[in-house]
Design an enzyme around this catalytic site. Structure first.
Site, mmCIF file in Angstrom:
data_model
loop_
_atom_site.group_PDB
_atom_site.id
_atom_site.type_symbol
_atom_site.label_atom_id
_atom_site.label_comp_id
_atom_site.label_asym_id
_atom_site.label_seq_id
_atom_site.Cartn_x
_atom_site.Cartn_y
_atom_site.Cartn_z
ATOM 1 N N ASN A 68 0.801 -1.229 0.000
ATOM 2 C CA ASN A 68 0.000 0.000 0.000
ATOM 3 C C ASN A 68 0.836 1.283 0.000
ATOM 4 O O ASN A 68 0.412 2.279 -0.575
ATOM 5 C CB ASN A 68 -0.998 -0.016 1.159
ATOM 6 N N GLU A 128 4.974 -4.529 11.840
ATOM 7 C CA GLU A 128 3.897 -3.555 11.582
ATOM 8 C C GLU A 128 2.802 -4.301 10.850
ATOM 9 O O GLU A 128 2.897 -4.548 9.644
ATOM 10 C CB GLU A 128 4.430 -2.406 10.710
ATOM 11 N N CYS A 134 -3.425 0.241 6.921
ATOM 12 C CA CYS A 134 -3.453 -0.667 8.072
ATOM 13 C C CYS A 134 -4.157 -0.079 9.285
ATOM 14 O O CYS A 134 -4.839 -0.773 10.016
ATOM 15 C CB CYS A 134 -2.028 -1.033 8.446
ATOM 16 N N GLU A 165 7.897 2.222 14.627
ATOM 17 C CA GLU A 165 8.642 2.892 13.566
ATOM 18 C C GLU A 165 8.554 4.398 13.812
ATOM 19 O O GLU A 165 7.722 4.876 14.580
ATOM 20 C CB GLU A 165 8.048 2.535 12.194
HETATM 21 P P1 NAD Z 1 1.209 -9.834 3.333
HETATM 22 O O1 NAD Z 1 1.352 -10.253 4.739
HETATM 23 O O2 NAD Z 1 0.507 -10.735 2.396
HETATM 24 O O3 NAD Z 1 2.657 -9.572 2.691
HETATM 25 C C1 NAD Z 1 3.567 -8.658 3.253
HETATM 26 C C2 NAD Z 1 4.963 -8.967 2.750
HETATM 27 O O4 NAD Z 1 5.411 -10.193 3.327
HETATM 28 C C3 NAD Z 1 5.068 -9.157 1.234
HETATM 29 O O5 NAD Z 1 6.263 -8.552 0.787
HETATM 30 C C4 NAD Z 1 5.142 -10.671 1.089
HETATM 31 O O6 NAD Z 1 5.812 -11.096 -0.074
HETATM 32 C C5 NAD Z 1 5.931 -11.046 2.325
HETATM 33 N N1 NAD Z 1 5.756 -12.421 2.800
HETATM 34 C C6 NAD Z 1 4.696 -13.242 2.637
HETATM 35 N N2 NAD Z 1 4.923 -14.429 3.252
HETATM 36 C C7 NAD Z 1 6.147 -14.343 3.825
HETATM 37 C C8 NAD Z 1 6.940 -15.234 4.617
HETATM 38 N N3 NAD Z 1 6.502 -16.449 4.947
HETATM 39 N N4 NAD Z 1 8.146 -14.825 5.044
HETATM 40 C C9 NAD Z 1 8.598 -13.574 4.752
HETATM 41 N N5 NAD Z 1 7.905 -12.697 3.995
HETATM 42 C C10 NAD Z 1 6.682 -13.069 3.545
HETATM 43 O O7 NAD Z 1 0.549 -8.389 3.384
HETATM 44 P P2 NAD Z 1 0.044 -7.485 2.153
HETATM 45 O O8 NAD Z 1 -1.187 -8.132 1.616
HETATM 46 O O9 NAD Z 1 1.167 -7.181 1.254
HETATM 47 O O10 NAD Z 1 -0.332 -6.130 2.889
HETATM 48 C C11 NAD Z 1 -1.519 -5.933 3.563
HETATM 49 C C12 NAD Z 1 -1.359 -6.146 5.045
HETATM 50 O O11 NAD Z 1 -0.307 -5.329 5.538
HETATM 51 C C13 NAD Z 1 -2.589 -5.745 5.821
HETATM 52 O O12 NAD Z 1 -2.838 -6.678 6.843
HETATM 53 C C14 NAD Z 1 -2.207 -4.407 6.412
HETATM 54 O O13 NAD Z 1 -2.917 -4.054 7.565
HETATM 55 C C15 NAD Z 1 -0.759 -4.597 6.678
HETATM 56 N N6 NAD Z 1 -0.053 -3.312 6.773
HETATM 57 C C16 NAD Z 1 0.412 -2.886 7.995
HETATM 58 C C17 NAD Z 1 1.040 -1.643 8.115
HETATM 59 C C18 NAD Z 1 1.543 -1.153 9.448
HETATM 60 O O14 NAD Z 1 2.368 -0.250 9.462
HETATM 61 N N7 NAD Z 1 1.091 -1.682 10.574
HETATM 62 C C19 NAD Z 1 1.199 -0.842 6.997
HETATM 63 C C20 NAD Z 1 0.719 -1.300 5.766
HETATM 64 C C21 NAD Z 1 0.096 -2.536 5.670
#
Ligand code: NAD
Length: 484
Positions: A153, A250, A284, A458
């Site tokens: 995002n 995060e 998020c 962060e």
């Molecule tokens: P996701 O968990 O599917 O993926 C996040 C990242 O992790 C990607 O780069 C993915 O390739 C990687 N990944 C996936 N499996 C992994 C593994 N087993 N080991 C290491 N890396 C792995 O999330 P998304 O769909 O890309 O993003 C949406 C989510 O992110 C939502 O839940 C949102 O709330 C959260 N988010 C949190 C924040 C925050 O600051 N708290 C900010 C933005 C998004």
């Protein structure tokens, strides 16, 4: 429209390609068009990136903080100078409107580089006097190689929020962007080199979850910072714990926003719009459970639906567009399923709820009223433009309901009663709270979650604690006695 980078990865100061890696198609979500084709990192690429980061770390940490900071601040200036081009790229990568990317992405990344660049020269240990002239001093030392893994995002912001404090403290970094949005982090890497960062200080490798998992478990890595969902966070945290690595998590949320009867209705509606529909709801910290006290409910819903008519939905590259598409067809379908569940479980659809016809992945901003706590749309993170409005009577009741969730990322309150506002935020089980505002995230303030929403913070001075550790040194000036 093409946005093909020179190569998929950026390692040791140069672009690197390995076509044996799994293909990654980058899709402009407003049209469904493939705008770039990249490859996931092979084991050889992962190895090369970690070697480059490891090799660069000692020299980088040996520079003074002022020297490191100067490079980060120069990178911030370059990012600001190129804000237009970087914002167009971010819009192509994410589908978010240029109206947003031009003020919230490269600019936010530049803020992080500038802020931590400014702090770098003042990162020190302390002197602790003991008896008889003896003393202790502490050294604030870098952790080593830090891995960053990003969500889709805020690709530029996430890369910079992780890189800037890591680099300021003398660490080097390997960053893996989300496979959905691989383009912007490569520009951050290019800019850091241009600003004078030694080769290998900040590297970018592309890939799906397996590449992230391989980075997390590698013995060369000292710390992992993930921005992603709770299920991914649990896996990454467990893998890092097995090797006792430092982590920052995060993760997701299902945050409450409480609107009391005495609130300014226009401001509360603005907060609900900012906290549900910015970036098409893919934020998020969004306040997706909007608890509205019964006395103000009709006024709130009336103004909300009137103002939603003002959303300009369309080509995200057009600066007048204020609401763009979802990141992908897959995410759009996930959100549509939640909307169906909302209807089936008895919530009242008061706005939107449907896909907009065309090749892009557009969905109307959606509002459900009369939502109850047990409904799926009130319990699970949707990560799309779906607001749930719930009614409440008393402060005591709403506090218990607001906190009744596994998540604890953010929470907000709208009221004109100063005492109540502070009492309510003190009672929130959330890392980031808002009074009469929502979703601000300036670099000067700590950002992060409690409960399942995360570990660590962060931004702000707090991030320094998560990218460095203290070494304690005892110094004896007096005679040393022993029992024999
Ligand atoms: P996701 O968990 O599917 O993926 C996040 C990242 O992790 C990607 O780069 C993915 O390739 C990687 N990944 C996936 N499996 C992994 C593994 N087993 N080991 C290491 N890396 C792995 O999330 P998304 O769909 O890309 O993003 C949406 C989510 O992110 C939502 O839940 C949102 O709330 C959260 N988010 C949190 C924040 C925050 O600051 N708290 C900010 C933005 C998004």
């Amino acid at each position: 429209m093409r946005a093909q980078p020179k190569a998929s990865h950026f390692i040791g100061g140069v672009y690197v390609e390995d076509k044996d890696g799994a293909p990654i198609d980058v899709i402009f979500s407003a049209t469904g068009e493939v705008i770039a084709q990249l490859h996931a990192a092979t084991p050889a690429i992962i190895d090369k990136a970690l070697d480059a980061a490891k090799a660069a770390q000692m020299e980088w940490a040996a520079m003074t903080g002022t020297e490191r900071g100067r490079i980060l601040r120069r990178a911030a200036d370059i990012m600001r100078d190129r804000n237009h081009d970087l914002s167009v790229l971010e819009t192509l990568d994410t589908g978010k409107p240029y109206q947003e990317t031009s003020v919230a992405d490269a600019t936010s990344g530049a803020d992080a580089l500038e802020y931590f660049g400014g702090l770098a020269g003042s990162l020190t240990g302390e002197h602790i006097p003991l008896a008889n002239g003896d003393f202790v001093y502490t050294r604030r030392e870098a952790l080593g190689v830090c891995v960053g893994i990003g969500a889709w995002n805020y690709p530029t912001q996430i890369a910079c929020w992780k890189a800037a404090p890591a680099l300021a403290c003398g660490n080097t970094s390997v960053f893996k962007p989300s496979e959905m949005t691989p383009l912007s982090a490569l520009k951050v890497a290019e800019i850091l080199i241009e600003a004078g960062a030694p080769a290998g200080v900040f590297n970018v490798v592309q890939g799906y979850g397996e590449v992230g998992a391989a980075l997390v478990t590698d013995p060369r890595v000292a710390k992992v910072s993930l921005t992603g969902s709770v299920p991914t966070g649990k896996k990454v945290y467990a893998a890092a714990a097995a090797e006792m690595k430092h982590v920052t998590m995060e993760l997701g949320g299902k945050s409450p926003m409480i609107v009391f009867d005495d609130a300014n209705v226009e401001n509360a509606v603005s907060g609900a719009i900012l906290g549900n529909f910015y970036s098409s709801g893919q934020v998020c910290s969004n306040g997706t459970r909007v608890f509205v006290q019964k006395g103000i409910k009709e006024a709130f819903l009336t103004r909300l639906t009137e103002r939603l008519e003002g959303a300009v939905i369309g080509d995200p590259l057009d600066p007048t567009t204020s609401f763009g598409p979802m990141i992908s067809e897959g995410q759009l379908n996930i959100v549509m399923n939640y909307i169906e569940k909302g209807k089936e479980e008895g919530a009242r659809l008061v706005h939107g709820g449907e896909r907009i016809k065309g090749d892009g992945f557009f969905l109307k901003p959606t509002v459900f009223a009369d939502v109850t706590d047990d409904m799926t749309i009130a319990r699970e993170e949707i990560f799309g433009p779906v607001m749930s409005v719930l009614d409440f009577d008393t402060e005591e009741e709403v506090m218990a309901r607001a906190n009744d969730t596994e998540f604890g990322l953010a929470a907000g309150v709208f009221t004109n009663d100063l005492t109540r506002a502070h009492r309510v935020v003190a009672g929130f089980e959330a890392g980031t709270c808002y009074i009469n505002t929502y979703n601000d995230a300036p670099v000067e303030a700590p950002f992060g979650g409690t409960k399942a929403s995360g570990v660590g913070r962060e931004n702000s001075k707090a991030a320094i604690e998560h990218y460095s550790e203290l070494k304690t040194v005892y110094v004896r000036l007096s005679e040393l006695e022993a029992p024999f």
